[in-house]
Enzyme design. Structure first.
Site, PDB file in Angstrom:
ATOM      1  N   HIS A   1       0.815  -1.216   0.000  1.00 44.66           N
ATOM      2  CA  HIS A   1       0.000   0.000   0.000  1.00 44.66           C
ATOM      3  C   HIS A   1       0.847   1.265   0.000  1.00 44.66           C
ATOM      4  O   HIS A   1       0.393   2.304  -0.505  1.00 44.66           O
ATOM      5  CB  HIS A   1      -0.937  -0.014   1.210  1.00 44.66           C
ATOM      6  CG  HIS A   1      -2.041  -1.014   1.087  1.00 44.66           C
ATOM      7  ND1 HIS A   1      -3.198  -0.767   0.376  1.00 44.66           N
ATOM      8  CD2 HIS A   1      -2.171  -2.281   1.569  1.00 44.66           C
ATOM      9  CE1 HIS A   1      -4.002  -1.814   0.432  1.00 44.66           C
ATOM     10  NE2 HIS A   1      -3.394  -2.757   1.147  1.00 44.66           N
TER      11      HIS A   1
ATOM     12  N   GLU B   1      -8.716   5.016  -6.950  1.00 44.10           N
ATOM     13  CA  GLU B   1      -7.739   5.272  -8.018  1.00 44.10           C
ATOM     14  C   GLU B   1      -8.342   6.027  -9.183  1.00 44.10           C
ATOM     15  O   GLU B   1      -7.755   6.104 -10.264  1.00 44.10           O
ATOM     16  CB  GLU B   1      -7.124   3.950  -8.511  1.00 44.10           C
ATOM     17  CG  GLU B   1      -8.082   3.019  -9.238  1.00 44.10           C
ATOM     18  CD  GLU B   1      -8.807   2.071  -8.305  1.00 44.10           C
ATOM     19  OE1 GLU B   1      -9.269   1.027  -8.786  1.00 44.10           O
ATOM     20  OE2 GLU B   1      -8.904   2.368  -7.102  1.00 44.10           O
TER      21      GLU B   1
END
Length: 287
Positions: free
Chosen positions: A170, A200
């Site tokens: 991450h 995203e």
């Protein structure tokens, strides 16, 4: 406030003495007049004058005590609003308790205003990438004058972003999001707007731009992503897909929904490409 300033020459550092002086003069004018008259005419009795003076002094002491007790809460409030500096250095003298209280309230109001501004910025800005968030983007668009509410809207999504998080971690995913936000911001014009739409996904308003120009800008950005990748997964550069829709002052939510539908068509078509909402609508009619 004007009366307070006008009487500031009377005991400028002590509000209680200033209050006492004003009250004493106001309530003892007859007594003062009698004393002046008696002394000037010689008709005043010395014993009565001394007794009256002692009673006045006693009353003065009681008045000062009462005024001080009444002002104690104000002193406590002023002290709370004007704490000592963290290094222990005392605050500069600002006058009597009212001036100190006023300065403290002003300081508290200034700090509150600064905090409200920080919270307002935080509410409109994505904390990770530093660009606008969804709310900030919509507010910027809604703030445009009516004659400037046109252009092209794009919803952009990083391809296979889940693989970035799953395989690289991450932290790397956050770095990729920040790098992609920087890449988008550097490739658009100053008049354009970019925001992190969620996860995203990113949103772009190509302000007062025709669809071909917006498509060309996204194609140029896609080529640079392949040539100068912001990251790789299994040796493949990280790419993006985009959906594009014209917008001409109609419902912004409807235009964004059309751009989102075009984005999903770009993903269904193999990713790393841009689809236009008009062409997607044509395919749906044809089918």
């Amino acid at each position: 406030m004007q009366f307070y300033l006008a009487t500031s020459f009377i005991f400028p550092r002590s509000l209680r003495l200033r209050i006492f002086a004003i009250c004493f003069l106001a309530t003892h004018l007859p007594l003062i007049g009698y004393c002046v008259w008696g002394l000037s005419t010689g008709r005043i009795a010395l014993f009565e004058f001394v007794l009256l003076t002692l009673a006045t002094v006693l009353g003065t002491a009681l008045a000062l005590f009462g005024i001080g007790a009444l002002l104690d809460p104000i002193h406590a409030l002023a002290a709370a609003l004007n704490p000592k500096e963290e290094d222990g250095a005392p605050l500069p003298e600002v006058g009597d308790v009212i001036q100190t209280l006023y300065a403290g309230v002003h300081r508290a109001a200034t700090a509150t205003r600064a905090q409200m501004e920080d919270l307002s910025i935080a509410a409109l800005e994505d904390p990770l990438t530093g660009i606008a968030n969804r709310r900030g983007f919509l507010e910027q668009v809604q703030a445009l004058p009516a004659h400037q509410r046109k252009g092209c809207l794009a919803i952009v999504d990083i391809d296979f972003f889940k693989q970035v998080n799953d395989r690289l971690g991450h932290d790397e995913g956050d770095r990729v999001l920040c790098a992609f936000a920087d890449r988008l911001s550097s490739q658009i014009r100053r008049a354009d707007m970019v925001a992190r739409w969620g996860g995203e996904e990113f949103a772009i308003l190509f302000h007062e731009c025709i669809e071909d120009e917006a498509d060309w800008t996204l194609a140029r950005l896609a080529a640079r992503m392949r040539e100068e990748p912001i990251g790789t997964v299994d040796g493949r550069p990280i790419t993006f897909s985009a959906g594009l829709c014209c917008w001409n002052d109609e419902d912004i939510e409807a235009a964004l929904h059309s751009a989102d539908e075009a984005l999903y068509e770009a993903k269904r078509s193999g990713r790393d490409r841009t689809c236009r909402a008009a062409s997607v609508a044509g395919q749906e009619v044809g089918s």
